[in-house]
Design a protein around this motif. Structure first.
Motif, PDB file in Angstrom:
ATOM      1  N   GLU A   1       0.847  -1.187   0.000  1.00 51.32           N
ATOM      2  CA  GLU A   1       0.000   0.000   0.000  1.00 51.32           C
ATOM      3  C   GLU A   1       0.879   1.233   0.000  1.00 51.32           C
ATOM      4  O   GLU A   1       1.833   1.323   0.777  1.00 51.32           O
ATOM      5  CB  GLU A   1      -0.933   0.019   1.215  1.00 51.32           C
ATOM      6  N   ILE A   2       0.570   2.154  -0.914  1.00 50.80           N
ATOM      7  CA  ILE A   2       1.335   3.392  -1.018  1.00 50.80           C
ATOM      8  C   ILE A   2       0.376   4.579  -1.010  1.00 50.80           C
ATOM      9  O   ILE A   2      -0.795   4.438  -1.356  1.00 50.80           O
ATOM     10  CB  ILE A   2       2.196   3.419  -2.298  1.00 50.80           C
ATOM     11  N   THR A   3       0.885   5.736  -0.624  1.00 47.39           N
ATOM     12  CA  THR A   3       0.098   6.962  -0.641  1.00 47.39           C
ATOM     13  C   THR A   3       0.600   7.837  -1.781  1.00 47.39           C
ATOM     14  O   THR A   3       1.786   8.169  -1.846  1.00 47.39           O
ATOM     15  CB  THR A   3       0.227   7.722   0.688  1.00 47.39           C
ATOM     16  N   LEU A   4      -0.311   8.193  -2.682  1.00 52.16           N
ATOM     17  CA  LEU A   4       0.017   9.085  -3.787  1.00 52.16           C
ATOM     18  C   LEU A   4      -0.185  10.525  -3.323  1.00 52.16           C
ATOM     19  O   LEU A   4      -1.235  10.866  -2.789  1.00 52.16           O
ATOM     20  CB  LEU A   4      -0.876   8.791  -4.994  1.00 52.16           C
ATOM     21  N   THR A   5       0.844  11.345  -3.502  1.00 53.61           N
ATOM     22  CA  THR A   5       0.762  12.731  -3.064  1.00 53.61           C
ATOM     23  C   THR A   5       1.017  13.691  -4.208  1.00 53.61           C
ATOM     24  O   THR A   5       1.704  13.357  -5.177  1.00 53.61           O
ATOM     25  CB  THR A   5       1.770  13.015  -1.934  1.00 53.61           C
TER      26      THR A   5
ATOM     27  N   ILE B   1      -1.621  10.004 -14.986  1.00 51.22           N
ATOM     28  CA  ILE B   1      -0.439   9.153 -14.843  1.00 51.22           C
ATOM     29  C   ILE B   1       0.314   9.658 -13.619  1.00 51.22           C
ATOM     30  O   ILE B   1       0.670  10.839 -13.548  1.00 51.22           O
ATOM     31  CB  ILE B   1       0.437   9.182 -16.110  1.00 51.22           C
ATOM     32  N   MET B   2       0.509   8.768 -12.647  1.00 49.60           N
ATOM     33  CA  MET B   2       1.127   9.157 -11.380  1.00 49.60           C
ATOM     34  C   MET B   2       2.248   8.187 -11.040  1.00 49.60           C
ATOM     35  O   MET B   2       2.089   6.992 -11.248  1.00 49.60           O
ATOM     36  CB  MET B   2       0.075   9.138 -10.270  1.00 49.60           C
ATOM     37  N   PRO B   3       3.331   8.603 -10.491  1.00 48.71           N
ATOM     38  CA  PRO B   3       3.716   9.994 -10.399  1.00 48.71           C
ATOM     39  C   PRO B   3       4.053  10.550 -11.765  1.00 48.71           C
ATOM     40  O   PRO B   3       4.253   9.793 -12.722  1.00 48.71           O
ATOM     41  CB  PRO B   3       4.923   9.987  -9.483  1.00 48.71           C
ATOM     42  N   SER B   4       4.129  11.848 -11.837  1.00 52.62           N
ATOM     43  CA  SER B   4       4.307  12.501 -13.136  1.00 52.62           C
ATOM     44  C   SER B   4       5.740  12.428 -13.646  1.00 52.62           C
ATOM     45  O   SER B   4       5.971  12.597 -14.835  1.00 52.62           O
ATOM     46  CB  SER B   4       3.869  13.965 -13.055  1.00 52.62           C
ATOM     47  N   GLU B   5       6.701  12.199 -12.763  1.00 50.88           N
ATOM     48  CA  GLU B   5       8.101  12.170 -13.193  1.00 50.88           C
ATOM     49  C   GLU B   5       8.746  10.843 -12.858  1.00 50.88           C
ATOM     50  O   GLU B   5       8.477  10.243 -11.814  1.00 50.88           O
ATOM     51  CB  GLU B   5       8.877  13.299 -12.530  1.00 50.88           C
ATOM     52  N   GLU B   6       9.612  10.392 -13.753  1.00 55.96           N
ATOM     53  CA  GLU B   6      10.362   9.154 -13.576  1.00 55.96           C
ATOM     54  C   GLU B   6      11.154   9.197 -12.277  1.00 55.96           C
ATOM     55  O   GLU B   6      11.764  10.199 -11.941  1.00 55.96           O
ATOM     56  CB  GLU B   6      11.325   8.984 -14.753  1.00 55.96           C
TER      57      GLU B   6
END
Length: 112
Positions: A16-20, A95-100
């Motif tokens: 489980e991860i939190t997208l910020t 698309i998350m996260p936006s950067e590689e």
């Protein structure tokens, strides 16, 4: 904010991860997001794998998603850059996260 989640090669325990939000570091509201998919690309070799299940965790305003993959998906140790994709309530593709390299999974060696 860069996040690195450790797992052991051969493991398929859900994560489980939190997208910020990259600017505010506040959780992303996932209300209305559907059609989830995710890929992980090994940063040195470029080998790409797909995750089998991505599901938001209630309450959706907390930005938490649960990632699952098949046994054997991450057999090789390495550093994997993960990107998730969904369709939001307005029909736009997110698309998350936006950067590689913002969301990473470090696969470690299993000692038997």
């Amino acid at each position: 904010m860069k996040s690195i989640y450790p797992i052991i090669a051969g493991s398929n325990q859900p994560l489980e991860i939190t997208l910020t939000d990259a600017l505010t570091e506040e959780p992303i509201n996932l209300t209305g997001c559907t059609a989830w998919s995710a890929t992980a690309r090994e940063t040195n070799t470029g080998v790409q794998v797909s995750l089998t299940s991505i599901a938001p965790v209630a309450p959706l305003t907390n930005g938490v998603v649960k990632l699952e993959w098949d046994t054997g998906t991450f057999n090789a140790p390495g550093l994997y850059a993960v990107q998730l994709k969904c369709t939001d309530a307005t029909g736009h593709t997110l698309i998350m996260p936006s950067e590689e390299g913002q969301l990473l999974m470090r696969v470690g060696v299993r000692h038997d």
